[in-house]
Design a protein around this motif. Structure first.
Motif, PDB file in Angstrom:
ATOM      1  N   LEU A  28       0.785  -1.293  -0.065  1.00 46.33           N
ATOM      2  CA  LEU A  28      -0.065  -0.011   0.106  1.00 46.33           C
ATOM      3  C   LEU A  28       0.847   1.204   0.091  1.00 46.33           C
ATOM      4  CD1 LEU A  28      -2.799  -1.133   2.601  1.00 46.33           C
ATOM      5  CD2 LEU A  28      -2.934  -1.244   0.221  1.00 46.33           C
ATOM      6  N   SER A  29       0.266   2.390   0.044  1.00 43.94           N
ATOM      7  CA  SER A  29       0.931   3.769  -0.126  1.00 43.94           C
ATOM      8  C   SER A  29       1.834   3.890   0.901  1.00 43.94           C
ATOM      9  CB  SER A  29       0.008   4.753  -0.315  1.00 43.94           C
ATOM     10  OG  SER A  29      -0.776   5.028   0.745  1.00 43.94           O
ATOM     11  N   ASP A  30       1.628   3.445   2.225  1.00 44.60           N
ATOM     12  CA  ASP A  30       2.381   3.930   3.313  1.00 44.60           C
ATOM     13  C   ASP A  30       2.979   2.558   4.005  1.00 44.60           C
ATOM     14  OD1 ASP A  30      -0.066   2.845   4.378  1.00 44.60           O
ATOM     15  OD2 ASP A  30      -0.156   4.416   5.823  1.00 44.60           O
ATOM     16  N   GLY A  31       3.053   1.496   3.228  1.00 41.92           N
ATOM     17  CA  GLY A  31       3.637   0.115   3.917  1.00 41.92           C
ATOM     18  C   GLY A  31       2.760  -0.991   3.384  1.00 41.92           C
ATOM     19  N   ILE A  32       3.289  -2.167   4.159  1.00 42.43           N
ATOM     20  CA  ILE A  32       2.635  -3.341   3.691  1.00 42.43           C
ATOM     21  C   ILE A  32       1.324  -3.580   4.633  1.00 42.43           C
ATOM     22  CG2 ILE A  32       3.312  -5.947   3.907  1.00 42.43           C
ATOM     23  CD1 ILE A  32       4.951  -4.474   1.984  1.00 42.43           C
ATOM     24  N   SER A  33       0.405  -4.232   4.067  1.00 45.89           N
ATOM     25  CA  SER A  33      -0.911  -4.356   4.430  1.00 45.89           C
ATOM     26  C   SER A  33      -0.834  -5.283   5.781  1.00 45.89           C
ATOM     27  CB  SER A  33      -2.000  -4.927   3.625  1.00 45.89           C
ATOM     28  OG  SER A  33      -1.595  -6.018   3.160  1.00 45.89           O
ATOM     29  N   PHE A  34       0.149  -6.288   5.896  1.00 51.43           N
ATOM     30  CA  PHE A  34       0.095  -7.306   7.054  1.00 51.43           C
ATOM     31  C   PHE A  34       0.210  -6.221   8.365  1.00 51.43           C
ATOM     32  CE2 PHE A  34       1.930 -10.096   3.843  1.00 51.43           C
ATOM     33  CZ  PHE A  34       0.957 -10.652   3.602  1.00 51.43           C
ATOM     34  N   ASP A  35       0.714  -4.990   8.232  1.00 52.03           N
ATOM     35  CA  ASP A  35       0.910  -4.068   9.591  1.00 52.03           C
ATOM     36  C   ASP A  35      -0.420  -3.969  10.161  1.00 52.03           C
ATOM     37  OD1 ASP A  35       3.763  -4.115   9.285  1.00 52.03           O
ATOM     38  OD2 ASP A  35       3.637  -2.203   8.120  1.00 52.03           O
ATOM     39  N   ILE A  36      -1.582  -4.023   9.247  1.00 51.00           N
ATOM     40  CA  ILE A  36      -2.731  -3.727   9.452  1.00 51.00           C
ATOM     41  C   ILE A  36      -3.157  -4.675  10.739  1.00 51.00           C
ATOM     42  CG2 ILE A  36      -5.414  -3.702   8.981  1.00 51.00           C
ATOM     43  CD1 ILE A  36      -4.338  -2.866   6.145  1.00 51.00           C
ATOM     44  N   PHE A  37      -2.722  -5.946  10.626  1.00 54.71           N
ATOM     45  CA  PHE A  37      -3.271  -6.980  11.421  1.00 54.71           C
ATOM     46  C   PHE A  37      -2.712  -7.026  12.742  1.00 54.71           C
ATOM     47  CE2 PHE A  37      -3.859  -8.531   7.045  1.00 54.71           C
ATOM     48  CZ  PHE A  37      -5.030  -8.954   7.372  1.00 54.71           C
ATOM     49  N   LYS A  38      -1.725  -5.976  13.056  1.00 57.06           N
ATOM     50  CA  LYS A  38      -0.545  -5.958  14.000  1.00 57.06           C
ATOM     51  C   LYS A  38      -1.487  -4.959  15.008  1.00 57.06           C
ATOM     52  CE  LYS A  38       3.546  -6.674  11.923  1.00 57.06           C
ATOM     53  NZ  LYS A  38       5.032  -6.036  11.379  1.00 57.06           N
ATOM     54  N   SER A  39      -2.316  -3.976  14.585  1.00 54.96           N
ATOM     55  CA  SER A  39      -3.027  -2.912  15.173  1.00 54.96           C
ATOM     56  C   SER A  39      -4.510  -3.237  15.460  1.00 54.96           C
ATOM     57  CB  SER A  39      -2.918  -1.753  14.543  1.00 54.96           C
ATOM     58  OG  SER A  39      -1.617  -1.337  14.356  1.00 54.96           O
ATOM     59  N   VAL A  40      -5.305  -4.033  14.444  1.00 54.46           N
ATOM     60  CA  VAL A  40      -6.563  -4.221  14.668  1.00 54.46           C
ATOM     61  C   VAL A  40      -6.749  -5.874  14.733  1.00 54.46           C
ATOM     62  CG1 VAL A  40      -7.424  -1.919  14.178  1.00 54.46           C
ATOM     63  CG2 VAL A  40      -7.212  -3.659  12.422  1.00 54.46           C
ATOM     64  N   LYS A  41      -7.845  -6.315  15.179  1.00 58.05           N
ATOM     65  CA  LYS A  41      -8.211  -7.933  14.851  1.00 58.05           C
ATOM     66  C   LYS A  41      -9.262  -7.833  13.750  1.00 58.05           C
ATOM     67  CE  LYS A  41     -10.119 -11.915  17.358  1.00 58.05           C
ATOM     68  NZ  LYS A  41     -10.284 -12.305  18.831  1.00 58.05           N
ATOM     69  N   VAL A  42      -8.818  -8.668  12.736  1.00 59.53           N
ATOM     70  CA  VAL A  42      -9.673  -8.921  11.455  1.00 59.53           C
ATOM     71  C   VAL A  42     -10.167 -10.208  11.727  1.00 59.53           C
ATOM     72  CG1 VAL A  42      -9.921  -8.945   9.034  1.00 59.53           C
ATOM     73  CG2 VAL A  42      -8.164  -7.393  10.205  1.00 59.53           C
TER      74      VAL A  42
END
Length: 254
Positions: free
Chosen positions: A58-72
């Protein structure tokens, strides 16, 4: 079905939305998000979608970082131009992995996997879930050997004997632990998608390396990593800071 699209390319997001509307007209696109930060904010404050289509870079990094901050908790269909993230995708609710450019048929098949997953999940136990994901991802069907041609002879090379594959001028060359070199006709992206993401890692656009070939890893300038292999390479193997966490996680996940 409520669907969230996380994709930093506006044209790609619009094209995906149109395909979804064609195949699943009853679905609702909740939002189209372009960044890791935006996805974290949305998933933290909004209703949980039934399905997420997610680009990886993505524009500001790798989307796997999303899972480190929120529970999907919903299934995720990853859409990317790179094949080396498959194993990481499986860990993060990945129910399918579409390599760009993908077709309408690819998307239709992905939706069928989602339907099958939901039907199965309603009557399965948690112990069966890992096995199901492995079958869906096709990780069990990764190549075990390659047929190569050299000196007017055909021979097979087991994947466990491959130290690395790299782009030699314009085409990939396979290098074994014995130092043998074999030219390949497929692209590096295609080769990466055929190999196990647990055993092979795409360092950059030029190199795909085996876990067994990693000798040591050093810190380098600008928060990069310098990777040394047991088999010599023509180039210095560096990993940019945006990919270091993923690479270290791959090394640790044995």
């Amino acid at each position: 079905m409520n669907i969230l699209i996380i994709e930093d390319e506006i044209k790609a997001a619009r094209s995906l939305e149109n395909l979804i509307s064609k195949l699943r007209p009853e679905s609702k696109i909740m939002a189209k998000i372009q960044s890791v930060e935006g996805a974290i904010d949305y998933l933290s404050d909004s209703a949980t979608p039934d399905l997420i289509f997610m680009d990886i870079q993505l524009s500001d990094g790798i989307s796997f970082d999303i899972f480190k901050s929120v529970k999907v908790v919903c299934p995720v269909i990853f859409c990317t131009a790179f094949g080396e993230y498959a194993m990481e995708a499986i860990k993060e609710n990945g129910i399918d992995y579409l390599l760009k450019p993908f077709s309408e048929t690819d998307l239709k098949n992905a939706f069928e996997k989602v339907d099958n997953f939901k039907n199965f999940f309603q009557k399965t136990t948690e112990n069966n879930l890992v096995e199901l994901i492995q079958k869906i991802s096709g990780e069990d069907n990764k190549k075990k050997s390659f047929l190569v041609f050299k000196n007017n002879k055909y021979m097979t090379v087991k994947t466990e004997d491959i130290a690395f594959i790299y782009i030699n001028y314009t085409s990939p060359t396979m290098v074994t632990f014995k130092g043998e070199h074999f030219d390949l006709s497929q692209s590096l992206d295609q080769l990466a998608s055929q190999l196990s993401g647990k055993d092979f890692f795409r360092l950059n656009r030029q190199y795909l390396i085996s876990f067994s070939a990693v000798k040591e890893v050093e810190h380098y300038f600008a928060r990069k990593l310098y990777v040394k292999l047991t088999v010599p390479t023509d180039d210095k193997l560096l990993i940019g800071k945006e990919k270091t966490a993923q690479f270290l996680s791959w090394l640790e996940d044995r």
